[in-house]
Design a protein around this motif. Sequence first.
Motif, PDB file in Angstrom:
ATOM      1  N   GLU A  55       0.820  -1.206   0.000  1.00 15.42           N
ATOM      2  CA  GLU A  55       0.000   0.000   0.000  1.00 15.42           C
ATOM      3  C   GLU A  55       0.864   1.270   0.000  1.00 15.42           C
ATOM      4  O   GLU A  55       0.486   2.285  -0.600  1.00 15.42           O
ATOM      5  CB  GLU A  55      -0.972   0.003   1.189  1.00 15.42           C
ATOM      6  CG  GLU A  55      -0.327   0.107   2.558  1.00 15.42           C
ATOM      7  CD  GLU A  55       0.125  -1.229   3.120  1.00 15.42           C
ATOM      8  OE1 GLU A  55       0.421  -1.275   4.329  1.00 15.42           O
ATOM      9  OE2 GLU A  55       0.178  -2.227   2.360  1.00 15.42           O
ATOM     10  N   ASP A 106       2.318   1.638  -3.524  1.00 17.69           N
ATOM     11  CA  ASP A 106       1.252   2.107  -4.412  1.00 17.69           C
ATOM     12  C   ASP A 106       1.048   3.616  -4.251  1.00 17.69           C
ATOM     13  O   ASP A 106       0.910   4.350  -5.237  1.00 17.69           O
ATOM     14  CB  ASP A 106      -0.049   1.361  -4.093  1.00 17.69           C
ATOM     15  CG  ASP A 106      -1.205   1.807  -4.967  1.00 17.69           C
ATOM     16  OD1 ASP A 106      -1.405   1.199  -6.029  1.00 17.69           O
ATOM     17  OD2 ASP A 106      -1.900   2.761  -4.585  1.00 17.69           O
ATOM     18  N   TYR A 142       4.944   1.097  -9.015  1.00 15.78           N
ATOM     19  CA  TYR A 142       3.817   0.176  -9.207  1.00 15.78           C
ATOM     20  C   TYR A 142       4.334  -1.254  -9.370  1.00 15.78           C
ATOM     21  O   TYR A 142       3.758  -2.196  -8.827  1.00 15.78           O
ATOM     22  CB  TYR A 142       2.986   0.577 -10.425  1.00 15.78           C
ATOM     23  CG  TYR A 142       1.989   1.675 -10.145  1.00 15.78           C
ATOM     24  CD1 TYR A 142       1.152   1.616  -9.031  1.00 15.78           C
ATOM     25  CD2 TYR A 142       1.871   2.775 -10.987  1.00 15.78           C
ATOM     26  CE1 TYR A 142       0.241   2.630  -8.764  1.00 15.78           C
ATOM     27  CE2 TYR A 142       0.956   3.792 -10.735  1.00 15.78           C
ATOM     28  CZ  TYR A 142       0.150   3.713  -9.622  1.00 15.78           C
ATOM     29  OH  TYR A 142      -0.752   4.713  -9.354  1.00 15.78           O
ATOM     30  N   ALA A 160       5.270  -2.532  -5.995  1.00 21.80           N
ATOM     31  CA  ALA A 160       4.075  -2.846  -5.211  1.00 21.80           C
ATOM     32  C   ALA A 160       3.497  -4.201  -5.621  1.00 21.80           C
ATOM     33  O   ALA A 160       3.112  -5.016  -4.770  1.00 21.80           O
ATOM     34  CB  ALA A 160       3.028  -1.750  -5.385  1.00 21.80           C
ATOM     35  N   ALA A 166       0.787  -6.665  -4.010  1.00 22.15           N
ATOM     36  CA  ALA A 166      -0.348  -5.735  -4.089  1.00 22.15           C
ATOM     37  C   ALA A 166      -1.546  -6.395  -4.776  1.00 22.15           C
ATOM     38  O   ALA A 166      -1.398  -7.344  -5.549  1.00 22.15           O
ATOM     39  CB  ALA A 166       0.061  -4.479  -4.845  1.00 22.15           C
ATOM     40  N   THR A 221      -4.000  -1.750  -7.015  1.00 23.77           N
ATOM     41  CA  THR A 221      -2.725  -1.378  -7.626  1.00 23.77           C
ATOM     42  C   THR A 221      -2.697  -1.745  -9.101  1.00 23.77           C
ATOM     43  O   THR A 221      -2.204  -0.975  -9.930  1.00 23.77           O
ATOM     44  CB  THR A 221      -1.554  -2.056  -6.888  1.00 23.77           C
ATOM     45  OG1 THR A 221      -1.500  -1.564  -5.550  1.00 23.77           O
ATOM     46  CG2 THR A 221      -0.217  -1.750  -7.574  1.00 23.77           C
ATOM     47  N   TYR A 236      -2.060   1.010 -11.915  1.00 21.02           N
ATOM     48  CA  TYR A 236      -0.990   0.796 -12.891  1.00 21.02           C
ATOM     49  C   TYR A 236      -1.568   0.754 -14.298  1.00 21.02           C
ATOM     50  O   TYR A 236      -1.008   1.318 -15.247  1.00 21.02           O
ATOM     51  CB  TYR A 236      -0.240  -0.487 -12.557  1.00 21.02           C
ATOM     52  CG  TYR A 236       0.980  -0.753 -13.419  1.00 21.02           C
ATOM     53  CD1 TYR A 236       1.673   0.284 -14.063  1.00 21.02           C
ATOM     54  CD2 TYR A 236       1.466  -2.050 -13.589  1.00 21.02           C
ATOM     55  CE1 TYR A 236       2.793   0.019 -14.844  1.00 21.02           C
ATOM     56  CE2 TYR A 236       2.576  -2.319 -14.357  1.00 21.02           C
ATOM     57  CZ  TYR A 236       3.238  -1.283 -14.985  1.00 21.02           C
ATOM     58  OH  TYR A 236       4.349  -1.536 -15.757  1.00 21.02           O
TER      59      TYR A 236
END
Length: 257
Positions: A71, A74, A93, A96, A101, A105, A109
Amino acid sequence: MKYIRYITTLLVCTSLLLSCQSAGTRMDTDKQNKRAKIHYQIGLDALNRGQLAKAFDELMKSNSILPKQPEVLDALAYAWRLRGDLKQSEAFYKQAIAAGAGSSTYTNYGGLLVALKRYQDAKKMLNKALEDPRYRNQYIAQIHLGDALLGLGQFDDAIKSYRLAGLLNPQQGISQLREAKAYVQTQRFNYAFALYETILRKTPNNRPALEGLIDLLHQQPNIEIARKYISAYIEHEKEPLNRAWAEDELTHLGQQH
């Protein structure tokens, strides 16, 4: 016997010492986790308030205390995007996602990849976001997916995504605006006009819809219809700058008449 008692006592003391060290380590870890969480929450709040420098400071502190929090990574990716550094945004991204994630996310992304016009990659990420039926913001992924499909020239599939987004969250109007723009882009002007009218009948002070309609009417001049919707906008809009914009548009139409 004394030797045995000595060994037993030593083992008990060693066990207690190790137990205390283990408890101390857990306490230190808990404190670190709490500190990281606090910095993340402060950073997220700053990000939502548009305080970008403070957001970076707090989020970076959180990431430094406890690396690989999906998180946090992100949020940093989004912060870099707001700053205009799309390369750094993409890098975070990816970090993450590597850290585990979830759908939000993949959605974020995917939206970035749409902005970069990497539509095939965006489609892949957004479909990944939609794999989880528990994901609450599926409508956002569907809107971005519609954009990606439109970029790929898959018009009918794009329209389906926009309409599905509307079904998933009828309260938002973004998907209808995107659908209308898709009709304009593919020169289906009658569909676009009908959809803009539908939006404006429901929400007369919807500025993006009015702007889209005005642009469309510039391509197919119909000053009276434009004047009608601009006047309705002025009547319902309370924000002074928006009203000033609409009044300028009305004046400009009067000069064209």
